[in-house]
Design a protein around this motif. Structure first.
Motif, PDB file in Angstrom:
ATOM      1  N   GLY A   1       0.807  -1.211   0.000  1.00  0.00           N
ATOM      2  CA  GLY A   1       0.000   0.000   0.000  1.00  0.00           C
ATOM      3  C   GLY A   1       0.840   1.260   0.000  1.00  0.00           C
ATOM      4  N   ARG A   2       1.904   1.271   0.787  1.00  0.00           N
ATOM      5  CA  ARG A   2       2.756   2.465   0.869  1.00  0.00           C
ATOM      6  C   ARG A   2       3.372   2.797  -0.479  1.00  0.00           C
ATOM      7  N   GLN A   3       3.808   1.793  -1.184  1.00  0.00           N
ATOM      8  CA  GLN A   3       4.414   2.042  -2.492  1.00  0.00           C
ATOM      9  C   GLN A   3       3.394   2.632  -3.465  1.00  0.00           C
ATOM     10  N   ASN A   4       2.169   2.134  -3.403  1.00  0.00           N
ATOM     11  CA  ASN A   4       1.140   2.617  -4.324  1.00  0.00           C
ATOM     12  C   ASN A   4       0.697   4.039  -4.013  1.00  0.00           C
ATOM     13  N   VAL A   5       0.436   4.334  -2.747  1.00  0.00           N
ATOM     14  CA  VAL A   5      -0.062   5.674  -2.417  1.00  0.00           C
ATOM     15  C   VAL A   5       1.028   6.723  -2.613  1.00  0.00           C
ATOM     16  N   ALA A   6       2.293   6.342  -2.389  1.00  0.00           N
ATOM     17  CA  ALA A   6       3.392   7.283  -2.613  1.00  0.00           C
ATOM     18  C   ALA A   6       3.561   7.564  -4.102  1.00  0.00           C
ATOM     19  N   SER A   7       3.543   6.507  -4.901  1.00  0.00           N
ATOM     20  CA  SER A   7       3.661   6.674  -6.345  1.00  0.00           C
ATOM     21  C   SER A   7       2.537   7.556  -6.888  1.00  0.00           C
ATOM     22  N   TYR A   8       1.324   7.332  -6.406  1.00  0.00           N
ATOM     23  CA  TYR A   8       0.166   8.098  -6.872  1.00  0.00           C
ATOM     24  C   TYR A   8       0.315   9.579  -6.513  1.00  0.00           C
ATOM     25  N   LEU A   9       0.748   9.861  -5.275  1.00  0.00           N
ATOM     26  CA  LEU A   9       0.841  11.258  -4.840  1.00  0.00           C
ATOM     27  C   LEU A   9       1.886  12.024  -5.634  1.00  0.00           C
ATOM     28  N   VAL A  10       3.070  11.457  -5.792  1.00  0.00           N
ATOM     29  CA  VAL A  10       4.166  12.234  -6.376  1.00  0.00           C
ATOM     30  C   VAL A  10       4.258  12.116  -7.890  1.00  0.00           C
ATOM     31  N   LEU A  11       3.858  10.966  -8.440  1.00  0.00           N
ATOM     32  CA  LEU A  11       4.033  10.770  -9.880  1.00  0.00           C
ATOM     33  C   LEU A  11       2.752  10.988 -10.678  1.00  0.00           C
ATOM     34  N   GLU A  12       1.606  10.809 -10.068  1.00  0.00           N
ATOM     35  CA  GLU A  12       0.342  11.071 -10.777  1.00  0.00           C
ATOM     36  C   GLU A  12      -0.218  12.452 -10.442  1.00  0.00           C
ATOM     37  N   LEU A  13      -0.218  12.799  -9.145  1.00  0.00           N
ATOM     38  CA  LEU A  13      -0.726  14.115  -8.753  1.00  0.00           C
ATOM     39  C   LEU A  13       0.356  15.181  -8.787  1.00  0.00           C
ATOM     40  N   GLY A  14       1.627  14.759  -8.781  1.00  0.00           N
ATOM     41  CA  GLY A  14       2.728  15.718  -8.841  1.00  0.00           C
ATOM     42  C   GLY A  14       2.905  16.548  -7.586  1.00  0.00           C
ATOM     43  N   VAL A  15       2.433  16.040  -6.448  1.00  0.00           N
ATOM     44  CA  VAL A  15       2.499  16.788  -5.194  1.00  0.00           C
ATOM     45  C   VAL A  15       3.894  16.673  -4.576  1.00  0.00           C
ATOM     46  N   ASP A  16       4.346  17.738  -3.967  1.00  0.00           N
ATOM     47  CA  ASP A  16       5.609  17.780  -3.238  1.00  0.00           C
ATOM     48  C   ASP A  16       5.713  16.548  -2.340  1.00  0.00           C
ATOM     49  N   TRP A  17       6.737  15.740  -2.564  1.00  0.00           N
ATOM     50  CA  TRP A  17       6.880  14.472  -1.851  1.00  0.00           C
ATOM     51  C   TRP A  17       6.999  14.654  -0.347  1.00  0.00           C
ATOM     52  N   ARG A  18       7.479  15.805   0.097  1.00  0.00           N
ATOM     53  CA  ARG A  18       7.655  16.032   1.534  1.00  0.00           C
ATOM     54  C   ARG A  18       6.325  16.103   2.253  1.00  0.00           C
ATOM     55  N   GLN A  19       5.266  16.469   1.521  1.00  0.00           N
ATOM     56  CA  GLN A  19       3.945  16.471   2.123  1.00  0.00           C
ATOM     57  C   GLN A  19       3.534  15.037   2.483  1.00  0.00           C
ATOM     58  N   GLY A  20       3.846  14.105   1.611  1.00  0.00           N
ATOM     59  CA  GLY A  20       3.561  12.705   1.907  1.00  0.00           C
ATOM     60  C   GLY A  20       4.402  12.181   3.045  1.00  0.00           C
ATOM     61  N   ALA A  21       5.694  12.540   3.053  1.00  0.00           N
ATOM     62  CA  ALA A  21       6.588  12.087   4.116  1.00  0.00           C
ATOM     63  C   ALA A  21       6.144  12.627   5.471  1.00  0.00           C
TER      64      ALA A  21
END
Length: 597
Positions: free
Chosen positions: A416-436
């Protein structure tokens, strides 16, 4: 004749066994005299526990100078660890805070079984520890040395304050990793540490050995606790903070690590060394799950698909070497050695890699450009995307199910972590630090190096392979019948698996048949960047018949409240303010981490 040349010394004595024996006896006596002299100068040992909340295989405990009458063990609940970051996330959320309280309580219980005790206090370590040593000159403070910016800053602050009261900080290494740092086949400053995991793994597996776990500590070995301590605002040998005192705004329903208010979740995680050792015994031996771990590790429902040891590893309630030794004992007792028994060790090596990776790159791993200082323009700070991703309302069922599990329990599977991270940063283009930052708040097993190292990798900032996940394909591969999605998204429980993974394609008749209206009961999917969507089968025009009726972009908070009230019992978000985001120009050098102190 001995001189300073060790090799010459060995060669000279190898043919003179009697002389060698005499030399060893002299050295042993000298060592004993030196230790006695050191002990006579030290009035008090202090053990400052941080992320090593255990007795077994703890080099911090075995490093203290013997013969010192008093040993003070202390844990500080640092108020800075319970504040809100610049991304609007708590540094420690309710799940991990409760797990931490339980772990500290268990450590105190186990220390008392050894004739020791644990002083627990609330305050900054650089303020609390020197105050406790005031009037007691010549104290050594032993602590497990950390490798990331905030933790090292606290160590430096404590060290500076100790000098003023005649104390000394002793950093101990090797307690948090499988391979001891001194045994690594790399430079001491890790400048030649490989940036690719496979190269790192091959080198350490070939050139390093895992050290044996340390001998068990016996009663009285740690000395006696001091009869009294200087009073602090909040401290004591019988004091523990409550969850509400650490996080006054946290609702009581979020204080059960691993389970939500309805009992949903993989398991109840109890903090502490005892629970960690019991988990090893239960999962590895009693349930015999290690032998099939490789085949089951990508599961998402239930407690047995993985070891679930990461929350205890993160706080140091269990030693990685203990897990390794247990796995080797399992292989011997069960007479089985396969890919599954190896894979648990393989993942411990991954954990080591990220810790050493973060030590190598320092503050860079917390900056926008990541470890490799990638200057990538266009990172998004879109409040709607961020808030709906956090709430599990993106319109992507697999992403939403995982995000709701995290929100309600503090746990999420590795898949799950791999999928939601990929979706946030690579599909939505959101700043990865927000996810972290969001993971840092909610994950029970948050570990600074593993979390930020993995998010660096997910965002393509490590120089390694970039993994872009096709969410629909992943759903079919790992939740074929939709059991996991329906478990966490009850509004989709009547949708058949053949249509479950792309509910935005449901016709109006299908929505009526299955009792779900897309855009009302379950959200229409967020728009993704057209450059990203083509590879994953997405379309910016992928809305269902009913969803296309409303083309207005709703207020983020109203959207969340609307779906929460219809679909789940997740507490609504109260604030409409979007936390300030860092500039997307590439991570300035002044940015130290989520929140640097």
């Amino acid at each position: 004749e001995i001189g300073d040349d060790e090799s010459h010394c060995r060669h000279h004595f190898m043919h003179r066994p009697v002389a060698l024996l005499v030399l060893l006896i002299i050295l042993k006596k000298c060592k004993g005299m030196a230790m006695s002299m050191s002990a006579s100068k030290i009035q008090r040992n202090v053990v400052w526990f941080r992320n090593d909340l255990r007795i077994h295989d703890n080099p911090t405990l075995t490093s203290i100078i013997p013969g010192v009458k008093e040993t003070l063990c202390i844990y500080c609940f640092d108020p800075r660890q319970f504040t809100t970051t610049k991304f609007g996330c708590l540094k420690t959320g309710a799940y991990r805070a409760q797990f931490l309280i339980e772990s500290v309580a268990n450590l105190r219980k186990n220390l008392r079984l050894l004739g020791q005790d644990l002083l627990v206090t609330y305050g900054k370590p650089e303020s609390c520890i020197p105050r406790l040593l005031s009037g007691s000159t010549g104290s050594n403070v032993y602590v497990q040395g950390e490798v990331t910016s905030e933790e090292m800053a606290v160590e430096r602050n404590v060290e500076e304050q100790l000098h003023s009261v005649g104390g000394r900080l002793v950093r101990v290494v090797g307690g948090s990793t499988l391979f001891h740092p001194e045994d690594l086949p790399f430079h001491q400053n890790l400048s030649n540490l490989p940036d690719v995991f496979t190269v790192f793994r091959e080198k350490v597996e070939k050139q390093c050995r895992v050290r044996p776990i340390l001998p068990a500590i016996t009663y009285g070995q740690l000395g006696s606790p001091p009869p009294s301590t200087d009073p602090l605002d909040s401290s004591g040998f019988d004091w523990l903070p409550s969850l509400s005192s650490l996080l006054p705004a946290s609702p009581p329903s979020t204080s059960t690590p691993g389970l939500d208010g309805k009992g949903r979740g993989v398991m109840r995680f109890h903090g502490g060394e005892d629970a960690a050792l019991q988990r090893v015994q239960h999962w590895m031996f009693a349930s015999d799950r290690l032998q099939s771990y490789f085949e089951e590790r990508n599961g998402m429902l239930g407690e047995g698909y993985s070891s679930k040891l990461s929350p205890w590893l993160a706080l140091g309630c269990i030693s990685p070497r203990y897990i390794y030794t247990s796995a080797k004992r399992y292989e011997k007792e069960r007479n089985i050695s396969n890919k599954s028994t190896y894979w648990l060790i393989f993942e411990l090596i991954w954990r080591d890699f990220f810790r050493f990776f973060c030590a190598k790159y320092g503050v860079k791993v917390f900056q926008l450009g990541g470890a490799k200082e990638v200057n990538r323009a266009g990172w998004s700070s879109d409040a709607e995307k961020i808030r709906r991703w956090q709430a599990g309302l993106t319109g992507q069922p697999l992403v939403d199910a995982n995000m709701r599990e995290l929100l309600l329990t503090g746990w999420m599977s590795n898949r799950g972590r791999q999928n939601v991270a990929s979706y946030l940063v690579l599909e939505l283009g959101v700043d990865w630090r927000q996810g972290a930052a969001h993971f840092e708040e909610l994950l029970l097993d948050h570990d600074v190096c593993s979390n930020y190292g993995n998010w660096n990798a997910a965002a393509g900032l490590t120089g390694g392979r970039l993994n872009r996940f096709n969410i629909v394909k992943q759903s079919k591969d790992y939740d074929l019948n939709g059991d996991y999605i329906k478990h966490w998204l009850p509004e989709l429980r009547n949708v058949p698996a053949s249509q479950l993974f792309q509910p935005w394609l449901l016709s109006a008749d299908d929505q009526t048949r299955y009792g779900v209206t897309i855009g009302v009961d379950y959200p229409a999917p967020l728009d993704v960047d057209s450059k990203s969507s083509s590879s994953n089968g997405y379309s910016t025009n992928r809305k269902s018949e009913s969803a296309t009726k409303d083309s207005k972009k709703p207020n983020s908070n109203n959207t969340i409240k609307r779906y929460f009230s219809k679909a789940t019992d997740i507490p609504p978000v109260d604030s409409d303010d979007n936390p300030p985001m860092e500039s997307s120009s590439g991570g300035g050098s002044k940015f130290k981490r989520v929140q640097h102190f």
